[in-house]
Design a protein around this motif. Structure first.
Motif, PDB file in Angstrom:
ATOM      1  N   UNK A 274       0.820  -1.203   0.000  1.00 18.15           N
ATOM      2  CA  UNK A 274       0.000   0.000   0.000  1.00 18.15           C
ATOM      3  C   UNK A 274       0.861   1.264   0.000  1.00 18.15           C
ATOM      4  N   UNK A 275       2.150   1.101  -0.325  1.00 23.99           N
ATOM      5  CA  UNK A 275       3.092   2.224  -0.420  1.00 23.99           C
ATOM      6  C   UNK A 275       3.180   3.021   0.871  1.00 23.99           C
ATOM      7  N   UNK A 276       3.121   2.311   2.001  1.00 25.28           N
ATOM      8  CA  UNK A 276       3.217   2.975   3.301  1.00 25.28           C
ATOM      9  C   UNK A 276       4.567   2.726   3.985  1.00 25.28           C
ATOM     10  N   UNK A 277       5.478   2.023   3.288  1.00 25.02           N
ATOM     11  CA  UNK A 277       6.830   1.909   3.816  1.00 25.02           C
ATOM     12  C   UNK A 277       7.281   0.534   4.247  1.00 25.02           C
ATOM     13  N   UNK A 278       6.371  -0.421   4.388  1.00 21.47           N
ATOM     14  CA  UNK A 278       6.780  -1.745   4.856  1.00 21.47           C
ATOM     15  C   UNK A 278       7.570  -2.497   3.789  1.00 21.47           C
ATOM     16  N   UNK A 279       7.154  -2.365   2.524  1.00 21.98           N
ATOM     17  CA  UNK A 279       7.769  -3.133   1.444  1.00 21.98           C
ATOM     18  C   UNK A 279       8.772  -2.273   0.681  1.00 21.98           C
ATOM     19  N   UNK A 280       9.985  -2.239   1.192  1.00 16.34           N
ATOM     20  CA  UNK A 280      11.056  -1.538   0.485  1.00 16.34           C
ATOM     21  C   UNK A 280      11.517  -2.377  -0.699  1.00 16.34           C
TER      22      UNK A 280
END
Length: 501
Positions: free
Chosen positions: A162-168
């Motif tokens: 969701x482009x909130x930072x968890x999946x770099x």
């Protein structure tokens, strides 16, 4: 009826329970505040909401895990949440669903939450709480370690971005490499126009808007857009691209070949659309469960399409439940005879799933040796009392004890197949006892039906059904029709033919 329907039902009724799926991504808490709008505020030109109801649901990657749990899978979750009240509420929701959160890292940043204020079913305002800061390097490293450890234990991985930072980019690269080495499917739900972040996954599942952003082609130019999507499959080493197309359904894209266009389209199932939030989470969760179970992507897309159609008919972010899919997959007209013949454990599961979906369960029983008009009339009468009919069929040994050593004329396998082929019958289950009492106690039907000169008090199982809140219906027999009479006629005919020889 869907392709591989028998395999799908087997999975929904127990097979998915053996499946472990890891979801990595942005966890959220969805909060809903509902009320009535009765006036405009005198302080500013805004509606005044009189509070009526508040509830919380898992959102983002957490909702993907909820969908997996609803399908019966063992769901594992990895991501970030904060040490705050929103985390406590989200953790409680996930715990009730049996979702393993060992992969979730507690960070100094707040738990992402979205509060929707709804008046008369119209969303008036959404308040988001989140941080734009990047989690500290130590927490990022901890998430990478936990996710990698879990990959060795699961059958599929979902990247819920969701482009909130968890999946770099780094985490995606590490996870994709580990999943490919493990030989398990890995699916990505994208929120970035650069699909190179997901290089090497089994499939990326964009909607039309996301695919348009990735290709630069407007969403309304569908044919051109899908052709560009096929090129992305080759460019990024995907097995296929799975595009959700809103009311148009789901399209699976592979590179075209001399024998195939590379395109498979599953049209949407017609349903009233109430709320589309969370539908993408349902699609990717269903796809992952089906692919990890060995189903073909075409079948997986059909099941995911059906699941999405169910959740969009509900308000808010609501995950799919296995019993809803079973109910949708088992209209009596859509199943083959063999798919209706169930053992006791399977019929108990099927009945529980039907009941959870609001179906009224009717039960009747008999030997049904040589089918005749009286039998057909009984079954048609049964369907008047409910929406699902379960038929208890005496096994051969039981018929022999009740009718004598010359019976049954037709063996139990053939009798079951014939009865299951009738449109009025939704399930057939054999029983060895002289009466179906234990079967009735196991199934707890809403309506127990018996044909003949019975009273309610003389029907086997009436006490159990009535005690459970059900009822007993007696339907009259059709005069002149019985298996005994048919046997007498056949015997007389055979005797006359012998005399004429």
């Amino acid at each position: 009826m869907l392709p591989e329907s028998h395999s799908i039902l087997n999975l929904l009724e127990g097979g998915f329970s053996q499946l472990k799926v890891l979801v990595i991504g942005d966890l959220m808490l969805d909060r809903y505040i509902h009320g009535e709008v009765e006036r405009i505020s005198p302080e500013a030109p805004v509606p005044v909401i009189r509070h009526a109801q508040r509830y919380e649901r898992a959102g983002g990657a957490a909702n993907v895990a909820m969908n997996l749990a609803g399908l019966g899978c063992q769901a594992f979750l990895a991501g970030f949440w904060g040490g705050d009240s929103e985390q406590a509420e989200l953790a409680a929701i996930l715990d009730r669903a049996g979702i393993d959160t060992v992969g979730v890292v507690t960070t100094s940043l707040p738990t992402i939450s979205k509060t929707r204020i709804v008046g008369r079913m119209q969303q008036l305002l959404r308040l988001d709480i989140e941080s734009r800061d990047t989690p500290p390097a130590t927490e990022v490293q901890r998430l990478q370690e936990r996710a990698t450890e879990l990959i060795a234990k699961v059958h599929a991985v979902i990247l819920s971005d969701y482009a909130k930072g968890a999946l770099s980019n780094t985490l995606c690269e590490i996870v994709i490499r580990a999943a490919r080495l493990a030989g398990i499917p890995i699916l990505a739900d994208p929120k970035t126009p650069d699909f190179s972040k997901y290089n090497g996954v089994t499939t990326v599942c964009p909607n039309l808007g996301e695919l348009a952003a990735a290709t630069g082609i407007p969403a309304h130019r569908t044919e051109e857009l899908l052709a560009a999507g096929q090129a992305l499959v080759v460019e990024h080493d995907f097995k296929f691209l799975t595009v959700t197309m809103s009311e148009k359904g789901i399209t699976v894209l592979r590179p075209p070949s001399p024998d195939s266009s590379g395109t498979y389209h599953s049209p949407a199932r017609a349903r009233e659309v109430f709320d589309v939030s969370g539908a993408g989470d349902t699609v990717i969760a269903t796809l992952a469960a089906c692919l990890a179970s060995g189903l073909q992507i075409e079948t997986a897309a059909e099941v995911a399409n059906l699941a999405a159609g169910i959740v969009v008919s509900k308000a808010g972010t609501v995950p799919i439940a296995a019993h809803e899919l079973v109910a949708a997959l088992t209209p009596s007209s859509g199943l083959t005879a063999s798919e209706k013949i169930l053992d006791l454990e399977r019929v108990k599961l099927r009945v529980a799933e039907w009941r959870a979906s609001g179906e009224t369960i009717v039960f009747t029983n008999g030997c049904f040796d040589l089918l005749h008009v009286g039998h057909i009339t009984l079954l048609e009468d049964c369907r008047r009392f409910g929406s699902k009919l379960v038929l208890g069929l005496n096994a051969d040994a039981s018929v022999c004890r009740l009718k004598g050593p010359t019976r049954p004329i037709v063996n139990q396998g053939e009798r079951a197949r014939v009865m299951a082929a009738l449109a009025a019958v939704d399930a057939v289950v054999l029983f060895e006892e002289d009466t179906p009492l234990e079967l009735i106690r196991a199934l707890k039907p809403n309506v127990l039906v018996k044909g003949g000169d019975y009273t309610v008090e003389t029907v086997v199982g009436h006490e159990d059904v009535i005690a459970a809140g059900g009822r007993v219906e007696i339907v009259p027999t059709v005069e002149g029709f019985s298996t005994t009479n048919l046997v007498k006629k056949l015997t007389a005919t055979t005797h006359n033919e012998e005399m004429l020889k």
